[in-house]
Design an enzyme around this catalytic site. Structure first.
Site, PDB file in Angstrom:
ATOM      1  N   LYS A   8       4.043  -4.246   8.105  1.00  0.00           N
ATOM      2  CA  LYS A   8       3.460  -4.537   6.791  1.00  0.00           C
ATOM      3  C   LYS A   8       2.398  -3.484   6.462  1.00  0.00           C
ATOM      4  O   LYS A   8       2.338  -2.982   5.338  1.00  0.00           O
ATOM      5  CB  LYS A   8       2.768  -5.908   6.791  1.00  0.00           C
ATOM      6  N   ASP A  63       1.467 -13.309   2.597  1.00  0.00           N
ATOM      7  CA  ASP A  63       2.375 -14.106   3.407  1.00  0.00           C
ATOM      8  C   ASP A  63       3.762 -13.878   2.845  1.00  0.00           C
ATOM      9  O   ASP A  63       3.959 -13.880   1.633  1.00  0.00           O
ATOM     10  CB  ASP A  63       1.998 -15.589   3.361  1.00  0.00           C
ATOM     11  N   GLY A  89      11.919  -6.723  10.869  1.00  0.00           N
ATOM     12  CA  GLY A  89      12.241  -8.149  10.706  1.00  0.00           C
ATOM     13  C   GLY A  89      13.702  -8.395  10.339  1.00  0.00           C
ATOM     14  O   GLY A  89      14.617  -7.912  11.009  1.00  0.00           O
ATOM     15  N   TYR A  90      13.899  -9.125   9.238  1.00  0.00           N
ATOM     16  CA  TYR A  90      15.238  -9.538   8.819  1.00  0.00           C
ATOM     17  C   TYR A  90      15.955  -8.483   7.964  1.00  0.00           C
ATOM     18  O   TYR A  90      17.048  -8.752   7.453  1.00  0.00           O
ATOM     19  CB  TYR A  90      15.139 -10.855   8.028  1.00  0.00           C
ATOM     20  N   ASN A 149       0.529  -7.417  11.305  1.00  0.00           N
ATOM     21  CA  ASN A 149       1.883  -6.877  11.385  1.00  0.00           C
ATOM     22  C   ASN A 149       1.869  -5.379  11.019  1.00  0.00           C
ATOM     23  O   ASN A 149       1.644  -5.010   9.866  1.00  0.00           O
ATOM     24  CB  ASN A 149       2.769  -7.688  10.420  1.00  0.00           C
ATOM     25  N   HIS A 187      10.279  -7.183  -2.334  1.00  0.00           N
ATOM     26  CA  HIS A 187       9.287  -8.217  -2.654  1.00  0.00           C
ATOM     27  C   HIS A 187       7.864  -7.664  -2.494  1.00  0.00           C
ATOM     28  O   HIS A 187       6.996  -7.865  -3.325  1.00  0.00           O
ATOM     29  CB  HIS A 187       9.514  -9.407  -1.725  1.00  0.00           C
ATOM     30  N   ARG A 188       7.648  -6.926  -1.396  1.00  0.00           N
ATOM     31  CA  ARG A 188       6.308  -6.374  -1.115  1.00  0.00           C
ATOM     32  C   ARG A 188       5.983  -5.264  -2.132  1.00  0.00           C
ATOM     33  O   ARG A 188       4.856  -5.146  -2.594  1.00  0.00           O
ATOM     34  CB  ARG A 188       6.272  -5.846   0.329  1.00  0.00           C
TER      35      ARG A 188
END
Ligand code: ITT
Length: 201
Positions: free
Chosen positions: A13, A70, A154-155, A10, A180-181
């Site tokens: 990412k 993930d 993404g979202y 990705n 989160h990342r």
């Protein structure tokens, strides 16, 4: 300097992680250097299981220190969906606007304050066949009434972050500070640079 394989397909990412690991003093290579390695099937039921599966698989095939992550979106009123299936939600080739419309449809009768959700990012680092570091980062928010913002991926356009008062697609550089990342990879950066981490000696 330690070399670390960033095992994700990705590109979004990769962009975020390269920035987050900048201070860690490692040389990052990505899967572009290993075009012959096919993608593994993500068969785990949890973010942790899939992160480990990807890190173990790519470390074995590339023969080098490897990190995989993930991640995904858990919506409480949908029983945690799309969760580990976030990248494949609705159909593997569905567009994000299609996914946003389906989520909005499923949340029609859910009051706004009960549209709680979180992004989760699980990380695993594998060295010589062993998982040597694992962590998880999360960010709490609410599913927005409608998509907003053009940043991120993404979202992000439907993930409203109350302290910022913005969706993560509107947050710009502030996404990394709250995401989160960001949480997970800042912990990895600290581990890589501490004396008892991989750089020991
Ligand atoms: P790799 O497995 O190769 O890393 P992937 O995109 O398939 O790439 P995942 O299986 O971990 O990765 O799925 C993550 C999905 O979760 C991602 O495609 C988005 O749909 C969603 N997601 C994860 N982090 C996100 C973020 O920061 N913003 C928005 N959506 C995110």
């Amino acid at each position: 300097m330690q070399t670390l394989l960033l095992a994700t397909t990705n590109a979004n990412k990769i962009r975020e992680i390269r920035q987050l690991l900048g201070p860690a003093g490692v040389t990052l290579v990505d899967l572009g250097a290993f075009p012959a390695i096919a993608e593994p099937e993500e068969t785990g039921d949890t973010f942790e299981a899939n992160a480990r599966l990807k890190a173990e698989y790519y470390a074995a095939h590339a023969g080098m220190l490897t990190v995989a992550e993930d991640s995904g979106l858990e919506i409480d009123a949908l029983g945690g969906e799309p969760g580990v299936r976030s990248a494949r939600f609705l159909r593997p080739d569905a567009t994000y606007p299609e996914r946003f419309a389906e989520i909005a449809r499923r949340l029609t009768h859910v009051p706004r304050d009960q549209r709680t959700a979180r992004f989760v990012c699980a990380i695993a680092v594998v060295d010589a066949g062993q998982v040597v570091f694992e962590t998880r980062g999360t960010v709490e928010g609410l599913i927005a009434d409608r998509p907003a913002g053009t940043g991120g991926f993404g979202y992000d356009p439907i993930f409203f972050h109350p302290p910022l008062g913005l969706t993560l697609a509107e947050a710009g550089d502030e996404k990394a500070a709250v995401s989160h990342r960001g949480e997970a990879f800042r912990r990895l950066a600290a581990w890589l640079t501490q004396p008892s981490g991989l750089n020991a000696g």
